[in-house]
Design a protein around this motif. Structure first.
Motif, mmCIF file in Angstrom:
data_model
loop_
_atom_site.group_PDB
_atom_site.id
_atom_site.type_symbol
_atom_site.label_atom_id
_atom_site.label_comp_id
_atom_site.label_asym_id
_atom_site.label_seq_id
_atom_site.Cartn_x
_atom_site.Cartn_y
_atom_site.Cartn_z
ATOM 1 N N VAL A 54 0.869 -1.179 0.000
ATOM 2 C CA VAL A 54 0.000 0.000 0.000
ATOM 3 C C VAL A 54 0.902 1.224 0.000
ATOM 4 O O VAL A 54 1.845 1.318 0.793
ATOM 5 N N CYS A 55 0.609 2.163 -0.902
ATOM 6 C CA CYS A 55 1.370 3.409 -0.989
ATOM 7 C C CYS A 55 0.500 4.549 -0.477
ATOM 8 O O CYS A 55 -0.514 4.877 -1.105
ATOM 9 N N ALA A 56 0.895 5.127 0.663
ATOM 10 C CA ALA A 56 0.121 6.205 1.277
ATOM 11 C C ALA A 56 1.033 7.026 2.187
ATOM 12 O O ALA A 56 1.912 6.463 2.843
ATOM 13 N N GLU A 57 0.796 8.312 2.234
ATOM 14 C CA GLU A 57 1.525 9.170 3.166
ATOM 15 C C GLU A 57 0.919 9.074 4.563
ATOM 16 O O GLU A 57 1.625 8.955 5.551
ATOM 17 N N ILE A 80 1.545 -8.044 3.593
ATOM 18 C CA ILE A 80 1.186 -6.664 3.264
ATOM 19 C C ILE A 80 2.297 -5.766 3.776
ATOM 20 O O ILE A 80 2.740 -5.901 4.922
ATOM 21 N N LYS A 81 2.720 -4.870 2.928
ATOM 22 C CA LYS A 81 3.731 -3.890 3.286
ATOM 23 C C LYS A 81 3.173 -2.504 3.031
ATOM 24 O O LYS A 81 2.187 -2.356 2.310
ATOM 25 N N ALA A 82 3.807 -1.498 3.625
ATOM 26 C CA ALA A 82 3.374 -0.122 3.425
ATOM 27 C C ALA A 82 4.584 0.741 3.098
ATOM 28 O O ALA A 82 5.684 0.502 3.589
ATOM 29 N N THR A 83 4.347 1.726 2.258
ATOM 30 C CA THR A 83 5.397 2.676 1.912
ATOM 31 C C THR A 83 4.760 4.027 1.640
ATOM 32 O O THR A 83 3.543 4.125 1.476
ATOM 33 N N THR A 84 5.592 5.041 1.613
ATOM 34 C CA THR A 84 5.145 6.368 1.180
ATOM 35 C C THR A 84 5.740 6.606 -0.194
ATOM 36 O O THR A 84 6.476 5.771 -0.719
ATOM 37 N N SER A 85 5.463 7.753 -0.761
ATOM 38 C CA SER A 85 6.122 8.116 -2.024
ATOM 39 C C SER A 85 7.052 9.300 -1.789
ATOM 40 O O SER A 85 7.323 10.072 -2.698
ATOM 41 N N GLU A 86 7.515 9.423 -0.529
ATOM 42 C CA GLU A 86 8.466 10.478 -0.166
ATOM 43 C C GLU A 86 7.961 11.863 -0.551
ATOM 44 O O GLU A 86 8.694 12.700 -1.045
ATOM 45 N N ARG A 87 6.633 12.056 -0.359
ATOM 46 C CA ARG A 87 5.966 13.337 -0.619
ATOM 47 C C ARG A 87 5.940 13.721 -2.098
ATOM 48 O O ARG A 87 5.694 14.873 -2.442
ATOM 49 N N MET A 88 6.171 12.771 -2.991
ATOM 50 C CA MET A 88 6.132 13.049 -4.429
ATOM 51 C C MET A 88 4.851 12.497 -5.051
ATOM 52 O O MET A 88 4.306 11.498 -4.585
ATOM 53 N N GLY A 89 4.384 13.129 -6.115
ATOM 54 C CA GLY A 89 3.239 12.657 -6.869
ATOM 55 C C GLY A 89 1.931 12.753 -6.106
ATOM 56 O O GLY A 89 1.846 13.365 -5.043
ATOM 57 N N PHE A 90 0.880 12.156 -6.677
ATOM 58 C CA PHE A 90 -0.456 12.257 -6.071
ATOM 59 C C PHE A 90 -0.503 11.607 -4.702
ATOM 60 O O PHE A 90 -1.208 12.070 -3.820
ATOM 61 N N VAL A 91 0.248 10.527 -4.488
ATOM 62 C CA VAL A 91 0.286 9.904 -3.169
ATOM 63 C C VAL A 91 0.974 10.841 -2.185
ATOM 64 O O VAL A 91 0.487 11.065 -1.078
ATOM 65 N N GLY A 92 2.087 11.418 -2.593
ATOM 66 C CA GLY A 92 2.830 12.330 -1.732
ATOM 67 C C GLY A 92 2.058 13.575 -1.354
ATOM 68 O O GLY A 92 2.216 14.099 -0.243
ATOM 69 N N ARG A 93 1.219 14.041 -2.259
ATOM 70 C CA ARG A 93 0.374 15.217 -1.981
ATOM 71 C C ARG A 93 -0.897 14.822 -1.229
ATOM 72 O O ARG A 93 -1.756 15.663 -0.976
ATOM 73 N N GLU A 133 -3.403 13.117 -2.272
ATOM 74 C CA GLU A 133 -4.581 13.195 -3.138
ATOM 75 C C GLU A 133 -5.200 11.820 -3.340
ATOM 76 O O GLU A 133 -6.356 11.714 -3.744
ATOM 77 N N GLY A 134 -4.442 10.776 -3.105
ATOM 78 C CA GLY A 134 -4.931 9.428 -3.311
ATOM 79 C C GLY A 134 -4.006 8.393 -2.725
ATOM 80 O O GLY A 134 -2.955 8.724 -2.165
ATOM 81 N N MET A 135 -4.402 7.145 -2.859
ATOM 82 C CA MET A 135 -3.598 5.995 -2.437
ATOM 83 C C MET A 135 -3.496 5.028 -3.604
ATOM 84 O O MET A 135 -4.384 4.978 -4.461
ATOM 85 N N ALA A 136 -2.431 4.252 -3.587
ATOM 86 C CA ALA A 136 -2.229 3.218 -4.596
ATOM 87 C C ALA A 136 -1.875 1.919 -3.887
ATOM 88 O O ALA A 136 -1.410 1.927 -2.742
ATOM 89 N N ALA A 137 -2.099 0.813 -4.569
ATOM 90 C CA ALA A 137 -1.706 -0.492 -4.042
ATOM 91 C C ALA A 137 -1.255 -1.382 -5.191
ATOM 92 O O ALA A 137 -1.792 -1.309 -6.301
ATOM 93 N N TYR A 138 -0.273 -2.198 -4.894
ATOM 94 C CA TYR A 138 0.264 -3.178 -5.822
ATOM 95 C C TYR A 138 0.130 -4.546 -5.174
ATOM 96 O O TYR A 138 0.280 -4.670 -3.953
ATOM 97 N N ALA A 139 -0.107 -5.560 -5.981
ATOM 98 C CA ALA A 139 -0.191 -6.916 -5.441
ATOM 99 C C ALA A 139 0.353 -7.922 -6.454
ATOM 100 O O ALA A 139 0.149 -7.766 -7.665
ATOM 101 N N VAL A 140 1.030 -8.907 -5.944
ATOM 102 C CA VAL A 140 1.490 -10.050 -6.726
ATOM 103 C C VAL A 140 0.953 -11.283 -6.021
ATOM 104 O O VAL A 140 0.926 -11.339 -4.782
#
Length: 168
Positions: free
Chosen positions: A109-112, A140-153, A155-162
């Motif tokens: 999960v990518c979220a600030e 499940i892991k979590a990360t930020t986008s280091e305040r970059m892009g829509f996640v960093g601002r 504005e939204g969240m993203a998730a990746y899964a394999v």
């Protein structure tokens, strides 16, 4: 070559999923099947659980069964405000029609904000119960986008899964 022409059908398959939803006021935040207290929630036709949606896309892709939008369209009244746990349960049922079960899932999960790590054990437990697998099979892991892009601002969240699916 189709599987009807090739008698060798793999006993396992791998899939990858990605999803993104906008953060807005006035919505509850659901991630991994649990409600998380936050001032913003994810906007979507269903409850917009970005993590479950990415997982479902990975599972459906692994089984070559198209994607979540094909099976649960955002144009249908039947899926309006649908609990994503129901979507995951139905996805597991779809896999079973092809003779597959979940081997394991690895998701990020990518979220600030909010901080996701404290909620990971509850998410893994919830998802494992729905899937019918051991909690150890759901990472499940979590990360930020280091305040970059829509996640960093924020504005939204993203998730990746394999995922890995195996013949039942």
């Amino acid at each position: 070559m189709s599987t009807s022409q090739n008698p060798i059908i793999p006993s396992f398959r791998v899939g990858m999923g990605y999803d993104v939803h906008k953060l807005v006021e006035g919505r509850d935040l659901y991630l991994g099947g649990i409600k998380i207290e936050h001032s913003l929630g994810l906007l979507g036709h269903s409850d917009a659980d970005v993590l479950i949606h990415a997982i479902c896309d990975a599972l459906l892709g692994a089984a070559n069964m198209r994607d979540i939008g094909y099976h649960f369209p955002d144009t249908s009244a039947d899926t309006l405000d649908m609990d994503s746990k129901v979507i995951l349960r139905k996805t597991i049922e779809l896999l079973a029609t092809r003779g597959y079960r979940v081997g394991n899932i690895d998701a990020t999960v990518c979220a600030e904000r909010p901080k996701i790590n404290p909620h990971i054990p509850a998410m893994c437990k919830c998802l494992a119960e729905i899937i019918g697998c051991d909690e150890d099979a759901v990472s499940i892991k979590a990360t930020t986008s280091e305040r970059m892009g829509f996640v960093g601002r924020e504005e939204g969240m993203a998730a990746y899964a394999v995922c890995l699916i195996v013949k039942a």
